[in-house]
Design a protein around this motif. Structure first.
Motif, mmCIF file in Angstrom:
data_model
loop_
_atom_site.group_PDB
_atom_site.id
_atom_site.type_symbol
_atom_site.label_atom_id
_atom_site.label_comp_id
_atom_site.label_asym_id
_atom_site.label_seq_id
_atom_site.Cartn_x
_atom_site.Cartn_y
_atom_site.Cartn_z
ATOM 1 N N LEU A 212 -29.324 2.463 -55.584
ATOM 2 C CA LEU A 212 -29.803 1.606 -54.502
ATOM 3 C C LEU A 212 -28.701 0.718 -53.928
ATOM 4 O O LEU A 212 -28.942 -0.027 -52.987
ATOM 5 N N HIS A 213 -27.509 0.807 -54.524
ATOM 6 C CA HIS A 213 -26.388 -0.050 -54.107
ATOM 7 C C HIS A 213 -26.781 -1.519 -54.191
ATOM 8 O O HIS A 213 -26.452 -2.321 -53.317
ATOM 9 N N VAL A 214 -27.503 -1.843 -55.266
ATOM 10 C CA VAL A 214 -27.939 -3.227 -55.480
ATOM 11 C C VAL A 214 -26.957 -3.881 -56.432
ATOM 12 O O VAL A 214 -26.751 -3.381 -57.542
ATOM 13 N N PRO A 215 -26.333 -4.982 -56.050
ATOM 14 C CA PRO A 215 -25.367 -5.627 -56.953
ATOM 15 C C PRO A 215 -26.068 -6.261 -58.133
ATOM 16 O O PRO A 215 -27.262 -6.568 -58.084
ATOM 17 N N VAL A 216 -25.319 -6.460 -59.201
ATOM 18 C CA VAL A 216 -25.844 -7.184 -60.354
ATOM 19 C C VAL A 216 -26.159 -8.594 -59.905
ATOM 20 O O VAL A 216 -25.345 -9.266 -59.306
ATOM 21 N N SER A 217 -27.372 -9.045 -60.172
ATOM 22 C CA SER A 217 -27.824 -10.337 -59.655
ATOM 23 C C SER A 217 -27.603 -11.436 -60.676
ATOM 24 O O SER A 217 -27.380 -11.194 -61.842
ATOM 25 N N SER A 218 -27.677 -12.662 -60.197
ATOM 26 C CA SER A 218 -27.671 -13.798 -61.102
ATOM 27 C C SER A 218 -29.064 -14.406 -61.129
ATOM 28 O O SER A 218 -30.001 -13.864 -60.561
ATOM 29 N N TYR A 219 -29.196 -15.540 -61.779
ATOM 30 C CA TYR A 219 -30.518 -16.107 -62.055
ATOM 31 C C TYR A 219 -31.279 -16.449 -60.776
ATOM 32 O O TYR A 219 -30.790 -17.171 -59.922
ATOM 33 N N ASP A 220 -32.475 -15.921 -60.640
ATOM 34 C CA ASP A 220 -33.324 -16.272 -59.498
ATOM 35 C C ASP A 220 -34.714 -16.688 -59.974
ATOM 36 O O ASP A 220 -35.669 -16.676 -59.217
ATOM 37 N N GLY A 221 -34.832 -17.038 -61.238
ATOM 38 C CA GLY A 221 -36.103 -17.519 -61.760
ATOM 39 C C GLY A 221 -37.008 -16.439 -62.307
ATOM 40 O O GLY A 221 -38.055 -16.735 -62.870
ATOM 41 N N TYR A 270 -39.199 -4.927 -59.882
ATOM 42 C CA TYR A 270 -38.354 -6.102 -60.099
ATOM 43 C C TYR A 270 -37.220 -6.166 -59.070
ATOM 44 O O TYR A 270 -36.893 -7.243 -58.556
ATOM 45 N N LEU A 271 -36.621 -5.013 -58.748
ATOM 46 C CA LEU A 271 -35.520 -4.978 -57.793
ATOM 47 C C LEU A 271 -35.986 -5.105 -56.346
ATOM 48 O O LEU A 271 -35.358 -5.791 -55.529
ATOM 49 N N ILE A 272 -37.090 -4.441 -56.019
ATOM 50 C CA ILE A 272 -37.467 -4.263 -54.620
ATOM 51 C C ILE A 272 -38.316 -5.403 -54.078
ATOM 52 O O ILE A 272 -38.214 -5.754 -52.893
ATOM 53 N N GLU A 273 -39.151 -5.990 -54.898
ATOM 54 C CA GLU A 273 -40.088 -6.985 -54.375
ATOM 55 C C GLU A 273 -39.413 -8.155 -53.657
ATOM 56 O O GLU A 273 -39.900 -8.585 -52.614
ATOM 57 N N PRO A 274 -38.283 -8.685 -54.145
ATOM 58 C CA PRO A 274 -37.641 -9.745 -53.359
ATOM 59 C C PRO A 274 -37.205 -9.286 -51.978
ATOM 60 O O PRO A 274 -37.259 -10.055 -51.016
ATOM 61 N N ILE A 383 -33.286 9.537 -47.800
ATOM 62 C CA ILE A 383 -32.288 10.582 -47.543
ATOM 63 C C ILE A 383 -31.235 10.070 -46.573
ATOM 64 O O ILE A 383 -30.028 10.268 -46.766
ATOM 65 N N GLU A 384 -31.674 9.384 -45.523
ATOM 66 C CA GLU A 384 -30.725 8.831 -44.552
ATOM 67 C C GLU A 384 -29.861 7.752 -45.198
ATOM 68 O O GLU A 384 -28.667 7.643 -44.904
ATOM 69 N N MET A 385 -30.454 6.956 -46.072
ATOM 70 C CA MET A 385 -29.684 5.914 -46.752
ATOM 71 C C MET A 385 -28.587 6.531 -47.618
ATOM 72 O O MET A 385 -27.461 6.029 -47.673
ATOM 73 N N GLU A 386 -28.918 7.635 -48.286
ATOM 74 C CA GLU A 386 -27.921 8.321 -49.114
ATOM 75 C C GLU A 386 -26.770 8.839 -48.262
ATOM 76 O O GLU A 386 -25.602 8.734 -48.645
ATOM 77 N N LYS A 387 -27.101 9.401 -47.111
ATOM 78 C CA LYS A 387 -26.050 9.935 -46.229
ATOM 79 C C LYS A 387 -25.129 8.825 -45.729
ATOM 80 O O LYS A 387 -23.917 8.996 -45.643
ATOM 81 N N ASP A 388 -25.720 7.683 -45.397
ATOM 82 C CA ASP A 388 -24.944 6.577 -44.817
ATOM 83 C C ASP A 388 -24.222 5.753 -45.870
ATOM 84 O O ASP A 388 -23.388 4.912 -45.531
ATOM 85 N N GLN A 389 -24.566 5.965 -47.161
ATOM 86 C CA GLN A 389 -23.938 5.222 -48.251
ATOM 87 C C GLN A 389 -24.072 3.716 -48.063
ATOM 88 O O GLN A 389 -23.099 2.952 -48.178
ATOM 89 N N VAL A 390 -25.284 3.268 -47.733
ATOM 90 C CA VAL A 390 -25.534 1.841 -47.564
ATOM 91 C C VAL A 390 -26.519 1.389 -48.640
ATOM 92 O O VAL A 390 -27.170 2.209 -49.291
ATOM 93 N N SER A 391 -26.632 0.086 -48.815
ATOM 94 C CA SER A 391 -27.539 -0.455 -49.822
ATOM 95 C C SER A 391 -28.967 -0.479 -49.299
ATOM 96 O O SER A 391 -29.202 -0.465 -48.087
ATOM 97 N N LEU A 392 -29.913 -0.553 -50.220
ATOM 98 C CA LEU A 392 -31.317 -0.647 -49.829
ATOM 99 C C LEU A 392 -31.553 -1.924 -49.031
ATOM 100 O O LEU A 392 -32.337 -1.921 -48.075
ATOM 101 N N ASN A 393 -30.892 -2.980 -49.402
ATOM 102 C CA ASN A 393 -31.045 -4.244 -48.666
ATOM 103 C C ASN A 393 -30.600 -4.088 -47.206
ATOM 104 O O ASN A 393 -31.258 -4.576 -46.286
ATOM 105 N N ASP A 394 -29.489 -3.381 -47.006
ATOM 106 C CA ASP A 394 -29.004 -3.163 -45.641
ATOM 107 C C ASP A 394 -29.927 -2.245 -44.852
ATOM 108 O O ASP A 394 -30.035 -2.356 -43.632
ATOM 109 N N ARG A 395 -30.565 -1.328 -45.540
ATOM 110 C CA ARG A 395 -31.413 -0.337 -44.866
ATOM 111 C C ARG A 395 -32.842 -0.840 -44.673
ATOM 112 O O ARG A 395 -33.585 -0.298 -43.831
#
Length: 597
Positions: A212-221, A270-274, A383-395
């Motif tokens: 998902l190209h999601v960076p390792v996060s820090s504390y968000d509660g 956990y990753l997607i809901e925010p 599929i389009e996100m994979e082709k573009d090599q972008v993160s889920l947040n960007d897409r």
């Protein structure tokens, strides 16, 4: 102009709240939960943690839980045999030892009979919910011998409250049958199981983040917890979301494996809901999709809440893209014959891709017929996100704002849904609304700064909370609100107040870290003060792994704020046309007419 400045402040200072933390790995170890009671004599912890799964991000732990063990043993003693043949060997060993203890003691037999009588009186028609209510209760109990609720009854899950009166019987049975001694005897078995689960679990977390190209996060509660309990059925993990807590109770099978796809499903929540929460207010135009979903075989919340439906459909689409298709992938040729074999390899890969896509499409079709009507749409978007090599947040913006709602609604109307019993989500959401500072944290996560502020201010004004931890947590919420609103001076003062009153290692450590980041981003930076704060965070007794990683990173490198500029958002177009047009490529310029010769 004021609104633009607000967004700039929110963007810049929220980076202090969400600065990435490098992945950290560590071997499994055990530690006790800070708010739980223990016996008078010195003994191993009642709740072991394997601090290594944190490599995927902050607040991710792998645990065992003695109170849950006692309830699971009680279930087994009262006829709970689900999936026994496929369970880890330790389940049968413990059952045998408990049976021997019961046979040897009249008091143990009487207490067992009283326990089983209570369970029989509180049986539910649905087997999964029958077990789930005791799992919910176990997660809210202190270790034996107390076995008492760790939260006020008004803050416990409703299904746990349905069986909370079993506790006097459970305490008697635990003492009479010697369950604590049995627990201690098998601690090494539990530690071996968590050690075996640790590495594949960490790989799953990291692999999901990478996809998902999601960076390792820090504390968000928020917290993500995997609890290992082999006395329960391996085929039926219990997953639940309560406000900012994501918990899954899972059991290894005879081979030591767990239902990793079920853990990943909750982790995707956990990753997607925010990311979804950040756009929740803009989804009203998508609500038309709920009309055809009204007849789908899914839970009520998904038929009435478009945000919940969209989230689950997106997760189903991601799972279809990364699923194990059960087909061996061709090995790429190496060595001197690589060039000769390359054409054959390309042909084999083409065949593999076609077969794999057929398997994935079959899964998408099943998901659609179960009621997850946007799965096919999001599958194409992934599929389009994979082709573009972008993160889920960007897409995510393009996925949400670029959706042709009318087309998807028409598509959903054509679906022949499966029978009622065939559709469902494995994650159980606790329906009770969160209260107190947990609600404030949830509002902060969803971007409702005013709501979070109001709750925190109320807690500060209540004399009953003047000396308790709620006072510190309220200051912690307000300090982060100030940070997100671009007021570093007030935020610094707020974190200072937190340090005066907090007794929780996580809150104390992160208050130091945020102060360190604020010192690093001053103009000019005050690096010496920042280093002192990072060192103070590391000196906090019981500092959590995510805070430790953030503090160590702060010692190595000064914290910097990414230079980004955010502009005001345009009003939402209910038709979605403007958003879709915005994502289309620019048209090719029309050639200028050439003069005639």
């Amino acid at each position: 102009m004021q609104r633009l400045h607000h967004f700039l402040g929110l963007a810049v200072f929220s980076c202090l709240l969400a600065g990435s933390v490098p992945a950290q790995t560590a071997p499994p170890s055990s530690s006790s939960s800070g708010n739980r009671e223990s016996r008078q004599e010195q003994q191993p912890s009642s709740s072991g943690r394997a601090h290594g799964a944190e490599a995927a991000g902050a607040s991710i732990t792998l645990e065992t839980n003695e109170a849950l063990f006692d309830l699971a043993v009680a279930l087994n003693a009262c006829g709970y045999d689900d999936d026994l043949a496929h369970s880890a060997p330790v389940r049968i060993q413990i059952r045998t030892e408990v049976e021997a203890a019961v046979e040897a003691s009249a008091q143990a037999r009487e207490s067992r009979d009283a326990l089983c009588g209570y369970m029989h009186e509180h049986e539910l028609n649905e087997r999964g919910r029958q077990v789930a209510q005791y799992v919910s209760l176990g997660l809210y109990l202190s270790p034996p011998p107390a076995l008492s609720p760790t939260a006020d009854q008004s803050e416990m899950p409703p299904d746990a409250l349905q069986v909370v009166n079993i506790l006097p019987r459970l305490r008697t049975f635990e003492q009479a049958a010697g369950l604590h001694a049995i627990w201690l005897k098998h601690r090494t078995d539990y530690e071996a199981m968590t050690a075996g689960i640790h590495d594949p679990l960490t790989r799953m977390f990291l692999g999901t983040n990478i996809y998902l190209h999601v960076p390792v996060s820090s504390y968000d509660g928020r917290q993500f917890t995997t609890v290992v309990e082999p006395m329960l059925a391996p085929a039926a993990p219990n997953a639940r979301i309560y406000a900012t807590d994501y918990v899954i109770v899972t059991s290894p099978n005879a081979a030591g494996d767990i239902r990793m796809e079920q853990v990943r499903h909750l982790y995707l929540h956990y990753l997607i809901e925010p990311l979804v929460y950040a756009r929740a207010t803009s989804m009203e135009r998508i609500s038309a999709i709920l009309k055809p979903v009204a007849r789908a075989p899914i839970d009520y919340i998904y038929r009435t809440d478009v945000v919940a439906l969209l989230t689950e459909c997106l997760i189903k689409a991601i799972e279809a893209r990364i699923m194990d298709v059960g087909i061996p992938k061709p090995a790429k040729p190496t060595g001197t014959r690589a060039r000769i074999d390359l054409a054959r390899y390309d042909e084999e890969m083409g065949s593999y891709d076609r077969q794999a896509e057929a398997v994935r499409r079959k899964q998408v079709d099943l998901d659609m017929r179960q009621g997850w009507v946007l799965t096919d749409y999001f599958y194409g978007q992934m599929i389009e996100m994979e082709k573009d090599q972008v993160s889920l947040n960007d897409r995510m913006g393009e996925m949400v704002y670029g959706m042709d709602v009318g087309r998807e609604q028409h598509h959903a109307e054509q679906i022949a849904f499966l029978p009622e019993s065939s559709g469902g989500d494995s994650v159980r959401r606790v329906p009770r609304a969160p209260t107190g500072m947990m609600l404030a944290e949830k509002k902060l996560l969803e971007g409702d700064l005013d709501g979070a502020t109001a709750i925190a201010q109320k807690a500060l004004e209540d004399p009953a909370h003047k000396e308790d931890q709620d006072h510190a947590e309220a200051e912690f919420v307000l300090a982060r609100v100030d940070l997100m609103q671009g007021d570093p001076a007030s935020s610094m003062d707020g974190f200072n107040e937190v340090l005066k009153t907090s007794h929780v290692p996580r809150t104390t450590a992160w208050a130091h870290i945020y102060r360190g980041r604020l010192f690093d981003t001053k103009n000019p930076p005050e690096r010496g003060s920042a280093l002192s704060e990072y060192k103070a965070a590391l000196a906090v007794p019981g500092v959590p792994v995510d805070a430790r990683a953030a503090a160590e990173q702060g010692l190595k490198t000064p914290f910097t704020v990414p230079k980004t500029v955010h502009q005001e958002e345009d009003p939402i177009d209910p038709t979605g046309k403007a958003e879709k047009d915005a994502f289309r490529p620019e048209p090719e310029p029309t050639p200028a007419p050439q003069p005639k010769p």
